[in-house]
Design a protein around this motif. Structure first.
Motif, mmCIF file in Angstrom:
data_model
loop_
_atom_site.group_PDB
_atom_site.id
_atom_site.type_symbol
_atom_site.label_atom_id
_atom_site.label_comp_id
_atom_site.label_asym_id
_atom_site.label_seq_id
_atom_site.Cartn_x
_atom_site.Cartn_y
_atom_site.Cartn_z
ATOM 1 N N ASP A 137 0.806 -1.217 0.000
ATOM 2 C CA ASP A 137 0.000 0.000 0.000
ATOM 3 C C ASP A 137 0.839 1.266 0.000
ATOM 4 N N THR A 138 2.075 1.184 0.448
ATOM 5 C CA THR A 138 2.907 2.378 0.582
ATOM 6 C C THR A 138 4.312 2.099 0.073
ATOM 7 N N LEU A 139 5.020 3.186 -0.230
ATOM 8 C CA LEU A 139 6.428 3.063 -0.604
ATOM 9 C C LEU A 139 7.236 2.474 0.535
ATOM 10 N N GLU A 140 6.901 2.860 1.759
ATOM 11 C CA GLU A 140 7.632 2.340 2.916
ATOM 12 C C GLU A 140 7.557 0.817 2.985
ATOM 13 N N ALA A 141 6.363 0.270 2.808
ATOM 14 C CA ALA A 141 6.196 -1.179 2.876
ATOM 15 C C ALA A 141 6.936 -1.873 1.737
ATOM 16 N N ALA A 142 6.876 -1.288 0.557
ATOM 17 C CA ALA A 142 7.561 -1.875 -0.592
ATOM 18 C C ALA A 142 9.075 -1.837 -0.419
ATOM 19 N N LEU A 143 9.601 -0.730 0.115
ATOM 20 C CA LEU A 143 11.040 -0.632 0.356
ATOM 21 C C LEU A 143 11.484 -1.664 1.395
ATOM 22 N N ALA A 144 10.705 -1.812 2.445
ATOM 23 C CA ALA A 144 11.054 -2.798 3.477
ATOM 24 C C ALA A 144 11.119 -4.195 2.874
ATOM 25 N N TYR A 145 10.142 -4.524 2.045
ATOM 26 C CA TYR A 145 10.141 -5.837 1.380
ATOM 27 C C TYR A 145 11.344 -5.983 0.464
ATOM 28 N N ARG A 146 11.622 -4.951 -0.330
ATOM 29 C CA ARG A 146 12.717 -5.034 -1.309
ATOM 30 C C ARG A 146 14.066 -5.194 -0.613
ATOM 31 N N ILE A 147 14.287 -4.425 0.446
ATOM 32 C CA ILE A 147 15.540 -4.537 1.195
ATOM 33 C C ILE A 147 15.679 -5.930 1.791
ATOM 34 N N LEU A 160 13.499 -1.259 -8.840
ATOM 35 C CA LEU A 160 13.627 -2.701 -9.053
ATOM 36 C C LEU A 160 15.027 -3.154 -9.469
ATOM 37 N N PHE A 161 15.740 -2.314 -10.226
ATOM 38 C CA PHE A 161 16.900 -2.824 -10.954
ATOM 39 C C PHE A 161 18.239 -2.146 -10.654
ATOM 40 N N PHE A 162 18.252 -0.927 -10.131
ATOM 41 C CA PHE A 162 19.514 -0.191 -10.004
ATOM 42 C C PHE A 162 20.122 -0.432 -8.627
ATOM 43 N N LYS A 163 21.291 -1.052 -8.607
ATOM 44 C CA LYS A 163 21.888 -1.401 -7.318
ATOM 45 C C LYS A 163 22.374 -0.172 -6.556
ATOM 46 N N GLY A 164 22.653 0.937 -7.247
ATOM 47 C CA GLY A 164 23.036 2.154 -6.536
ATOM 48 C C GLY A 164 21.923 2.633 -5.627
ATOM 49 N N PHE A 165 20.703 2.690 -6.149
ATOM 50 C CA PHE A 165 19.556 3.096 -5.336
ATOM 51 C C PHE A 165 19.304 2.099 -4.210
ATOM 52 N N GLN A 166 19.297 0.823 -4.536
ATOM 53 C CA GLN A 166 18.991 -0.193 -3.537
ATOM 54 C C GLN A 166 20.043 -0.235 -2.438
ATOM 55 N N ALA A 167 21.308 -0.079 -2.809
ATOM 56 C CA ALA A 167 22.386 -0.092 -1.821
ATOM 57 C C ALA A 167 22.265 1.079 -0.850
ATOM 58 N N ILE A 168 21.926 2.258 -1.374
ATOM 59 C CA ILE A 168 21.783 3.425 -0.508
ATOM 60 C C ILE A 168 20.629 3.243 0.474
ATOM 61 N N ALA A 184 19.467 0.403 1.630
ATOM 62 C CA ALA A 184 19.905 -0.577 2.623
ATOM 63 C C ALA A 184 20.890 0.054 3.600
ATOM 64 N N TYR A 185 21.807 0.903 3.082
ATOM 65 C CA TYR A 185 22.702 1.637 3.988
ATOM 66 C C TYR A 185 21.883 2.447 4.988
ATOM 67 N N ARG A 186 20.821 3.102 4.521
ATOM 68 C CA ARG A 186 20.024 3.942 5.420
ATOM 69 C C ARG A 186 19.431 3.104 6.553
ATOM 70 N N LEU A 187 19.050 1.861 6.254
ATOM 71 C CA LEU A 187 18.583 0.959 7.304
ATOM 72 C C LEU A 187 19.714 0.696 8.304
ATOM 73 N N GLY A 188 20.915 0.390 7.800
ATOM 74 C CA GLY A 188 22.047 0.154 8.686
ATOM 75 C C GLY A 188 22.386 1.378 9.526
ATOM 76 N N HIS A 189 22.283 2.561 8.923
ATOM 77 C CA HIS A 189 22.559 3.811 9.644
ATOM 78 C C HIS A 189 21.546 4.011 10.770
ATOM 79 N N TRP A 190 20.283 3.705 10.492
ATOM 80 C CA TRP A 190 19.245 3.795 11.522
ATOM 81 C C TRP A 190 19.554 2.835 12.665
ATOM 82 N N LEU A 191 19.946 1.614 12.342
ATOM 83 C CA LEU A 191 20.302 0.641 13.374
ATOM 84 C C LEU A 191 21.492 1.124 14.204
#
Length: 268
Positions: A44-54, A108-116, A118-125
Motif C-alpha cells: 500500500d505504501t512506498l515504505e512497505a515496498a522498500l522494506a520488502y525489497r531490502i 527494481l533494478f539499479f543497485k546504486g539506489f537499492q544499496a543506498i 539498505a545503507y540507510r537501514l544500517g545507519h538507523w540501526l
C-alpha cells in the motif's frame, strides 16, 4: 474546499507513479508479473515496498527475509526521513541518469539506489545502538551490491550513485544533499588514525568515476572531481579538480554540477 491534513498524508506522487508504471510492466511483460506484484503492487505504501525489497535483497541463510522485513518495517515506521530520502533519491536518479526513463527502474533494478536504501537501514540501526546488526547490513550490502558504506557515515538525500560498482565510504565520511558520484569512488582515510578521518562532501558535488578522496578534508559545495583523480587537499566551493594528486583546473562550470552531470572541462 480545504484539504484535510489526513488527505494530505495520503498523497504520494512518487509511489503513485511507481504503481502506475508497475501496472504497465505487468501488462506488457506478463512474465514479470510475479516479481512486480510481490515487490510493488502487493503493498500500500512506498515504505512497505522498500522494506520488502531490502529484505529480499539482503536475506541469506544467516538472516531470513522475515527477520529483515520486521527490522525494516520497524525502521520505516519509526523514522519518516528514511522513505522521504528514498523518494528524493528516486527523483534524483530519474532527473540525472539518461538511462533512467521511469521511477520503477531504480526501485527494481539499479543497485546504486537499492544499496543506498539498505545503507540507510544500517545507519538507523547504528543510531539505535544496534551496531552488530548494522555491521551485518553493511556486510550484506557489500556482498550483494559491491558497495561498502560504513553504517556510521552520514549521507544526505537526493543521492545518485551511477552504476555503483566498488563504492567505498568510510566511517566518519559525510555526504551532503544532491550529490552525484559514479562507480569506483572511494571516500577513505589516509592511515590508522581512529578519530575523524574521512572526507566531508558538501551538497551539489559531482564525483567522477574512479576518483579517490582521502582524509578529513572538505570538498566545497557544487564542485567537480574529475574521473580518476586522487584528492588529498580541501577543494573550495564551485571548483573543478583533476589529476594525481588533484589540483584546481577551473571553475565548476555551472551552478549545480551534480544535476547537470557535465564532466567535461570546457576551454575558454
Amino acid at each position: 474546499m480545504a484539504i484535510s491534513p489526513l488527505t494530505l498524508t495520503k498523497i504520494d506522487p512518487v509511489w503513485e507513479r511507481i504503481c502506475d508504471e508497475a501496472t504497465k510492466v505487468v501488462a506488457s511483460e506478463p512474465l514479470m508479473g510475479g516479481m512486480v506484484h510481490s515487490s510493488i503492487l502487493h503493498h500500500d505504501t512506498l515504505e512497505a515496498a522498500l522494506a520488502y525489497r531490502i529484505a529480499m535483497k539482503l536475506s541469506s541463510a544467516e538472516m531470513s527475509e522475515q527477520i529483515l522485513r520486521e527490522i525494516s518495517d520497524d525502521a520505516f515506521a519509526s523514522d519518516t526521513s528514511l522513505a522521504n530520502a528514498a523518494r528524493a533519491d528516486l527523483v534524483a536518479i530519474l532527473d540525472r541518469d539518461p538511462a533512467c526513463l521511469r521511477l520503477i527502474q531504480p526501485f527494481l533494478f539499479f543497485k546504486g539506489f537499492q544499496a543506498i536504501q539498505a545503507y540507510r537501514l544500517g545507519h538507523w540501526l547504528w543510531h539505535q545502538g544496534r551496531h552488530d546488526l548494522a555491521y551485518f547490513v553493511q556486510m550484506r550490502v557489500s556482498e550483494v551490491f559491491g558497495v561498502d558504506i560504513h553504517p556510521a557515515a552520514k549521507i544526505g538525500k537526493g543521492i545518485m550513485i551511477d552504476h555503483a560498482h566498488s563504492i567505498v565510504i568510510g566511517e566518519t565520511a559525510v555526504v551532503g544533499d544532491n550529490v552525484s558520484m559514479l562507480h569506483s569512488v572511494t571516500l577513505g582515510g589516509t592511515g590508522k588514525e581512529h578519530d575523524d578521518r574521512h572526507p566531508k562532501i558538501e551538497s551539489g558535488v559531482l564525483i567522477g568515476a574512479g576518483a579517490k578522496v582521502l582524509g578529513n578534508i572538505t570538498i566545497g559545495h557544487c564542485s567537480r572531481i574529475a574521473a580518476g583523480s586522487v584528492v588529498l587537499q580541501a577543494v573550495p566551493p564551485m571548483k573543478t579538480v583533476a589529476g594525481v594528486p588533484a589540483r584546481i583546473v577551473g571553475e565548476a562550470g555551472c551552478a549545480q554540477p551534480s544535476m547537470t552531470m557535465d564532466q567535461i572541462l570546457h576551454e575558454k
